[in-house]
Design an enzyme around this catalytic site. Structure first.
Site, PDB file in Angstrom:
ATOM      1  CE1 TYR A  10       4.050   6.831  -6.250  1.00  0.00           C
ATOM      2  CE2 TYR A  10       3.427   5.127  -7.820  1.00  0.00           C
ATOM      3  CZ  TYR A  10       4.323   5.641  -6.903  1.00  0.00           C
ATOM      4  OH  TYR A  10       5.500   4.977  -6.655  1.00  0.00           O
ATOM      5  CD1 TRP A  54     -10.748  -6.420  -4.752  1.00  0.00           C
ATOM      6  CD2 TRP A  54     -10.089  -4.451  -5.567  1.00  0.00           C
ATOM      7  NE1 TRP A  54     -11.091  -5.456  -3.828  1.00  0.00           N
ATOM      8  CE2 TRP A  54     -10.696  -4.239  -4.312  1.00  0.00           C
ATOM      9  CE3 TRP A  54      -9.603  -3.354  -6.273  1.00  0.00           C
ATOM     10  CZ2 TRP A  54     -10.824  -2.964  -3.742  1.00  0.00           C
ATOM     11  CZ3 TRP A  54      -9.707  -2.089  -5.711  1.00  0.00           C
ATOM     12  CH2 TRP A  54     -10.328  -1.900  -4.466  1.00  0.00           C
ATOM     13  N   GLY A 108      14.290   0.233   0.446  1.00  0.00           N
ATOM     14  CA  GLY A 108      15.410   0.960   1.018  1.00  0.00           C
ATOM     15  C   GLY A 108      16.305   0.115   1.906  1.00  0.00           C
ATOM     16  CG  HIS A 163       1.776  -2.427  -4.644  1.00  0.00           C
ATOM     17  ND1 HIS A 163       2.514  -1.750  -3.703  1.00  0.00           N
ATOM     18  CD2 HIS A 163       1.480  -1.513  -5.608  1.00  0.00           C
ATOM     19  CE1 HIS A 163       2.676  -0.489  -4.085  1.00  0.00           C
ATOM     20  NE2 HIS A 163       2.057  -0.322  -5.237  1.00  0.00           N
ATOM     21  N   PRO A 203      11.059   1.549 -12.424  1.00  0.00           N
ATOM     22  CG  PRO A 203      10.891   1.468 -10.089  1.00  0.00           C
ATOM     23  CD  PRO A 203      11.124   2.423 -11.243  1.00  0.00           C
ATOM     24  N   GLY A 251      13.829   6.996   2.213  1.00  0.00           N
ATOM     25  CA  GLY A 251      13.111   5.728   2.203  1.00  0.00           C
ATOM     26  C   GLY A 251      14.001   4.562   2.572  1.00  0.00           C
ATOM     27  CG  ASP A 274      -9.234  -6.031 -14.649  1.00  0.00           C
ATOM     28  OD1 ASP A 274      -9.246  -6.768 -13.640  1.00  0.00           O
ATOM     29  OD2 ASP A 274      -9.865  -6.302 -15.693  1.00  0.00           O
TER      30      ASP A 274
END
Length: 326
Positions: A152, A218, A32, A195, A179, A26, A285
């Site tokens: 995930y 949202w 990265g 995100h 993280p 990455g 949410d």
């Protein structure tokens, strides 16, 4: 005497990296690239960045090849297939398969190859949906993750299980970091997979530029999150690689909780959007609250986040505006 370098209050041993060969999965991605630049600034002469077009890390053969080609002392496993709530809802199978196959096989082949140390990056999505705030590492197994990103989160969580099992049986030095949500210049602003911070920034700037009277976000805005600037995250990873060699997972965050509504109001102000905000409460949410206890990171490798959220958002917005005008 070992010479050290001080970057924004955090001490690094310059001599540590000069002789190390480091493989960064990455390494061409959002986080990265910052990690690679920091390694080079610290004197690391041998940084191998995995190009996706050259190595499909879901395949064992590709992992064996990249280890042979890079011959690393240290592996920083930052590669992940990630996205916001919408992307997690659309692709739970892909997110689970791709992440678990990359991680599990990379750790196994690194062990067999004789890698000195592996740093595995987990995710705050691994925590139980209703974990007590602030989240401590001891809470990690006290419930099931929030449903929209459970696949995930669990795929990444298995790297902790594997790391601890391999340390116990083989003495393999694999550490696991957790993280919070990252943000900053270079973030993913795709409408399909971004995100919350880049999504809000893009919506506000697009609405401002088009003169739209309103913008829709949202959820209810009541959920809370913690955000870590990408440069702070990179420092934490490098400090942990230098100083931490324990079996227990370590939270990496900024130790500040903010509601999505407060975040949205801040981004609206910083982007200069003057229209109306509409909350689409038919949309999820996600996890109700997120905030990490970061005392373990401070104790074991002296990490504390440096970037103020508002200043970090300003830098992110500025970067995005420059990119959109290219």
């Amino acid at each position: 005497m070992v010479r050290t370098q001080k970057i924004k209050g955090l001490k690094f041993k310059m001599s540590f990296w000069r002789s190390k060969k480091v493989l960064v999965t990455g390494g061409a991605g959002f986080l990265g690239r910052v990690v690679v630049d920091l390694l080079k600034s610290k004197g690391c002469r041998h940084v191998f960045v995995v190009a996706k077009k050259d190595y499909d890390l879901r395949k064992q053969s590709a992992i064996k090849k990249v280890l042979k080609d890079s011959d690393p002392d240290i592996v920083l496993h930052l590669a992940a297939v990630v996205g916001g709530i919408g992307a997690n809802q659309r692709h739970p199978g892909q997110f689970f398969y791709d992440n678990i196959m990359m991680g599990v096989q990379l750790l196994e082949e690194s062990r067999k190859f004789g890698v000195e140390k592996l740093v595995a990056l987990g995710t705050i999505c691994a925590y139980p949906k209703f974990a007590k705030v602030p989240f401590t590492e001891a809470d990690l197994w006290n419930g099931y993750p929030e449903e929209t990103n459970a696949a995930y989160g669990l795929a990444k969580k298995m790297l902790l299980v594997q790391s601890q099992a391999y340390r116990q049986e083989y003495g393999f030095n694999s550490i696991f970091l957790l993280p919070v949500n990252l943000y900053g210049p270079g973030d993913n602003f795709s409408e399909e997979s971004s995100h919350v911070i880049p999504a809000l920034i893009k919506k506000c700037i697009d609405a401002r530029n088009s003169g739209a009277p309103s913008v829709t976000f949202w959820g209810t805005g009541h959920a809370t999150r913690e955000f870590l600037y990408v440069e702070d995250a990179a420092r934490a990873i490098i400090l942990a690689a230098e100083h931490y060699n324990g079996a227990e997972p370590v939270n990496v965050g900024a130790h500040r909780e903010i509601s999505i509504k407060e975040l949205a109001d801040l981004i609206v102000r910083l982007t200069g959007y003057k229209g109306k905000i509409i909350w689409d409460t038919t949309k999820p949410d996600g996890q109700p609250r997120r905030k990490l206890d970061t005392s373990r990171a401070k104790k074991y490798f002296d990490f504390q986040a440096q970037m103020n959220l508002e200043e970090g958002l300003r830098k992110t917005i500025s970067w995005y505006l420059k990119q959109s005008h290219k």
